[in-house]
Design an enzyme around this catalytic site. Structure first.
Site, PDB file in Angstrom:
ATOM      1  CG  HIS A 102     -40.919  17.033  30.638  1.00  0.00           C
ATOM      2  ND1 HIS A 102     -41.485  16.307  31.647  1.00  0.00           N
ATOM      3  CD2 HIS A 102     -41.937  17.510  29.878  1.00  0.00           C
ATOM      4  CE1 HIS A 102     -42.791  16.320  31.493  1.00  0.00           C
ATOM      5  NE2 HIS A 102     -43.106  17.035  30.442  1.00  0.00           N
ATOM      6  CG  ASP A 136     -44.354  22.346  24.184  1.00  0.00           C
ATOM      7  OD1 ASP A 136     -45.357  22.065  23.524  1.00  0.00           O
ATOM      8  OD2 ASP A 136     -44.337  22.407  25.415  1.00  0.00           O
TER       9      ASP A 136
HETATM   10  N1  CMC Z   1     -32.709  25.956  29.552  1.00  0.00           N
HETATM   11  C1  CMC Z   1     -31.676  26.122  30.395  1.00  0.00           C
HETATM   12  N2  CMC Z   1     -31.599  25.564  31.622  1.00  0.00           N
HETATM   13  C2  CMC Z   1     -32.630  24.812  32.019  1.00  0.00           C
HETATM   14  C3  CMC Z   1     -33.749  24.588  31.193  1.00  0.00           C
HETATM   15  C4  CMC Z   1     -33.758  25.189  29.916  1.00  0.00           C
HETATM   16  N3  CMC Z   1     -34.798  24.999  29.092  1.00  0.00           N
HETATM   17  N4  CMC Z   1     -34.636  23.802  31.848  1.00  0.00           N
HETATM   18  C5  CMC Z   1     -34.101  23.541  33.030  1.00  0.00           C
HETATM   19  N5  CMC Z   1     -32.882  24.140  33.146  1.00  0.00           N
HETATM   20  C6  CMC Z   1     -31.959  24.042  34.285  1.00  0.00           C
HETATM   21  C7  CMC Z   1     -32.423  24.921  35.444  1.00  0.00           C
HETATM   22  O1  CMC Z   1     -31.834  26.199  35.393  1.00  0.00           O
HETATM   23  C8  CMC Z   1     -31.964  24.105  36.637  1.00  0.00           C
HETATM   24  O2  CMC Z   1     -30.588  24.351  36.812  1.00  0.00           O
HETATM   25  P1  CMC Z   1     -29.952  24.269  38.303  1.00  0.00           P
HETATM   26  O3  CMC Z   1     -30.124  22.869  38.764  1.00  0.00           O
HETATM   27  O4  CMC Z   1     -28.511  24.647  38.082  1.00  0.00           O
HETATM   28  O5  CMC Z   1     -30.714  25.262  39.143  1.00  0.00           O
HETATM   29  C9  CMC Z   1     -32.112  22.649  36.185  1.00  0.00           C
HETATM   30  O6  CMC Z   1     -32.018  22.688  34.742  1.00  0.00           O
HETATM   31  C10 CMC Z   1     -33.445  22.010  36.580  1.00  0.00           C
HETATM   32  O7  CMC Z   1     -34.481  22.865  36.142  1.00  0.00           O
HETATM   33  P2  CMC Z   1     -35.820  23.122  36.958  1.00  0.00           P
HETATM   34  O8  CMC Z   1     -36.410  24.416  36.567  1.00  0.00           O
HETATM   35  O9  CMC Z   1     -35.563  22.887  38.417  1.00  0.00           O
HETATM   36  O10 CMC Z   1     -36.689  21.920  36.431  1.00  0.00           O
HETATM   37  P3  CMC Z   1     -38.257  21.840  36.463  1.00  0.00           P
HETATM   38  O11 CMC Z   1     -38.568  20.398  36.475  1.00  0.00           O
HETATM   39  O12 CMC Z   1     -38.827  22.650  37.586  1.00  0.00           O
HETATM   40  O13 CMC Z   1     -38.715  22.535  35.113  1.00  0.00           O
HETATM   41  C11 CMC Z   1     -39.347  22.895  32.868  1.00  0.00           C
HETATM   42  C12 CMC Z   1     -39.082  21.848  33.961  1.00  0.00           C
HETATM   43  C13 CMC Z   1     -39.991  22.205  31.669  1.00  0.00           C
HETATM   44  C14 CMC Z   1     -40.345  23.952  33.392  1.00  0.00           C
HETATM   45  C15 CMC Z   1     -37.993  23.552  32.465  1.00  0.00           C
HETATM   46  O14 CMC Z   1     -37.118  22.593  31.933  1.00  0.00           O
HETATM   47  C16 CMC Z   1     -38.192  24.702  31.466  1.00  0.00           C
HETATM   48  O15 CMC Z   1     -38.467  25.829  31.883  1.00  0.00           O
HETATM   49  N6  CMC Z   1     -38.066  24.412  30.126  1.00  0.00           N
HETATM   50  C17 CMC Z   1     -38.333  25.412  29.120  1.00  0.00           C
HETATM   51  C18 CMC Z   1     -39.834  25.547  28.904  1.00  0.00           C
HETATM   52  C19 CMC Z   1     -40.407  24.354  28.162  1.00  0.00           C
HETATM   53  O16 CMC Z   1     -39.877  23.928  27.145  1.00  0.00           O
HETATM   54  N7  CMC Z   1     -41.567  23.857  28.668  1.00  0.00           N
HETATM   55  C20 CMC Z   1     -42.310  22.763  28.018  1.00  0.00           C
HETATM   56  C21 CMC Z   1     -42.330  21.522  28.845  1.00  0.00           C
HETATM   57  S1  CMC Z   1     -42.850  20.082  27.902  1.00  0.00           S
HETATM   58  C22 CMC Z   1     -44.489  20.342  27.493  1.00  0.00           C
HETATM   59  C23 CMC Z   1     -45.422  20.337  28.657  1.00  0.00           C
HETATM   60  O17 CMC Z   1     -45.523  19.308  29.336  1.00  0.00           O
HETATM   61  O18 CMC Z   1     -46.083  21.353  28.865  1.00  0.00           O
END
Ligand code: CMC
Length: 433
Positions: free
Chosen positions: A308, A366
């Site tokens: 998240h 989710d």
């Molecule tokens: N699986 C594997 N690696 C992950 C995941 C994941 N689900 N989420 C983040 N990471 C890694 C990412 O690769 C990055 O690694 P590095 O620092 O080595 O580059 C690090 O963790 C930080 O990730 P980010 O993409 O920079 O973080 P963000 O804050 O931009 O993204 C997120 C948050 C929710 C979009 C992401 O965690 C994700 O894509 N999760 C899966 C989709 C998901 O479950 N979304 C629902 C969110 S909760 C409900 C809502 O509020 O809508």
């Protein structure tokens, strides 16, 4: 409240710039950069808004480090335990919990608005039967603005209030109709004797051939799920609603923009993606290879339902959703179902994996909602529509707060331009050589 000033140096022009620091009631202070461009000729740059507060708001507070979520000051745990979804809607819209008379009044106002204009049913026929329910929702909720010319003066509080009621009341009816249309089943009309959640479950799951018998455990579970989804401060879809609304667009158009944004897999679309991922993994023995894929920098696969932007600790909604998930699985005797066993094993393995621990990637709301919806018999392509049902009140509360703000301006971000510098079209352009 403004309490101190921050100094920023522009190294190119050697100009010092003074900016106020603002404090809210709780949470980090913010640097007010409104005059930065005027003072320095520079913009701030923060593409994912990771350090940017886009507005001030009194509705919802999140402390992502501590895992705290408050609606109007009340912890989500207390609201989920002691309140109904409609009480929470009232709270989000009005700032205070309703008295028992106010609640009765609010419930009956919502109930009498659950039916949609009969001509709205014509819109469905324009969609292919196999259309995704979210695609239909975007079209049909947007079409509501064509039916309510009488109350579209956004400067009128009375018009904004009736739009809020109409949206909260009709979005579940429309969501259920989207499902019925895509499965070729007849639409079920709402029944005023049923509660908000019972009504939705009946419209969604019953047919004219079967009586609907509400199961109180499942009704309460769905009610709680809606509470957990009701608001989440300036998330992507709420910010979309605010930006759309900042131009003066009508509330139905704005909520539709929120629904469209929510559909993305990084946001509300994740609940559907969780179930698709579980089906793809299919067997506990394959979990390690999917965990490896999620950790591989060269693989775009992510473990859906994990991580998240704001929560770097347990998502408090996920904790409550996990408990709800177990209640529902117990009620339905599904603990031994292979899909649920797979989900629980995936959760266990990921929570022990150093990659997920280091990056603070916990199961989010989710992850569990997808499992509960599946257990409730809701098809996976409807999961995000249910998220939208819960979030409609949050979107409309933020929209109303923004419109009521006398200092509200159109939202208009700037950019760091990296394209071609000015150039001329060659004299011989379009002439054969
Ligand atoms: N699986 C594997 N690696 C992950 C995941 C994941 N689900 N989420 C983040 N990471 C890694 C990412 O690769 C990055 O690694 P590095 O620092 O080595 O580059 C690090 O963790 C930080 O990730 P980010 O993409 O920079 O973080 P963000 O804050 O931009 O993204 C997120 C948050 C929710 C979009 C992401 O965690 C994700 O894509 N999760 C899966 C989709 C998901 O479950 N979304 C629902 C969110 S909760 C409900 C809502 O509020 O809508």
């Amino acid at each position: 409240m403004t309490h101190k000033r921050s100094l920023i140096l522009n190294e190119n022009t050697h100009t010092l710039c003074e900016l106020p620091i603002l404090s809210g009631t709780t949470g980090p202070d913010v640097i007010d950069v409104e005059t930065l461009y005027k003072q320095t000729g520079m913009f701030t740059y923060d593409p994912g808004f990771t350090s940017t507060a886009s507005c001030s708001s009194t509705i919802t507070y999140i402390d992502g480090e501590a895992g705290i979520l408050l609606y109007r000051g009340y912890p989500i745990e207390q609201l989920a335990e002691k309140c109904t979804f409609l009480e929470v809607c009232y709270l989000l819209l009005n700032g205070e919990l309703p008295s028992s008379t106010e609640l009765l009044d609010f419930q009956s106002t919502i109930t009498i608005h659950t039916m949609v204009h009969d001509q709205l049913t014509n819109f469905f026929k324009g969609f292919r039967r196999d259309a995704h329910p979210m695609a239909i929702m975007v079209g049909v909720v947007g079409a509501l603005s064509a039916f309510y010319h009488d109350a579209l003066d956004i400067k009128s509080k009375k018009d904004r209030d009736i739009s809020a009621i109409r949206l909260i009341a009709k979005v579940p009816t429309i969501a259920a109709m989207c499902h019925k249309y895509s499965t070729g089943l007849p639409f079920m009309y709402p029944q005023n004797k049923l509660s908000y959640v019972e009504n939705f479950m009946r419209m969604m799951l019953a047919t004219p051939c079967d009586d609907f018998v509400p199961n109180p455990v499942l009704v309460r579970a769905l009610d709680r799920i809606l509470i957990l989804h009701a608001d989440h401060e300036q998330n992507a879809s709420t910010s979309t609603v605010r930006l759309a609304g900042s131009s003066g667009a009508n509330p139905y158009a704005c909520i539709t923009s929120g629904i469209a944004c929510l559909w993305g897999a990084a946001h509300g679309g994740a609940n559907e993606a969780v179930l698709n991922m579980l089906k793809e993994i299919a067997d506990v023995s394959r979990i390690p290879s999917y965990i490896a894929k999620a950790k591989d920098k060269n693989d775009a696969f992510r473990l859906m339902g994990f991580g998240h932007r704001v929560y770097k600790n347990h998502d408090p909604r996920a904790k409550l959703m996990r408990a709800t998930c177990h209640e529902v699985l117990t009620e339905l005797g599904l603990h031994d179902d292979p899909l649920f066993k797979l989900a629980l094993e995936l959760e266990r393995i990921a929570l022990e994996d150093p990659y997920f621990i280091e990056k603070k990637l916990y199961p989010n709301v989710d992850f569990y909602s997808g499992i509960v919806f599946h257990a409730l018999g809701i098809p996976s392509n409807m999961f995000t529509a249910l998220f939208a049902m819960g979030r409609t009140v949050g979107w409309i509360a933020h929209w109303d707060e923004m419109i009521a703000d006398p200092d509200q301006k159109i939202g208009r971000p700037r950019q760091l331009y990296t394209g071609s510098k000015m150039r001329n079209i060659p004299e011989n352009h379009g002439k054969s050589t």
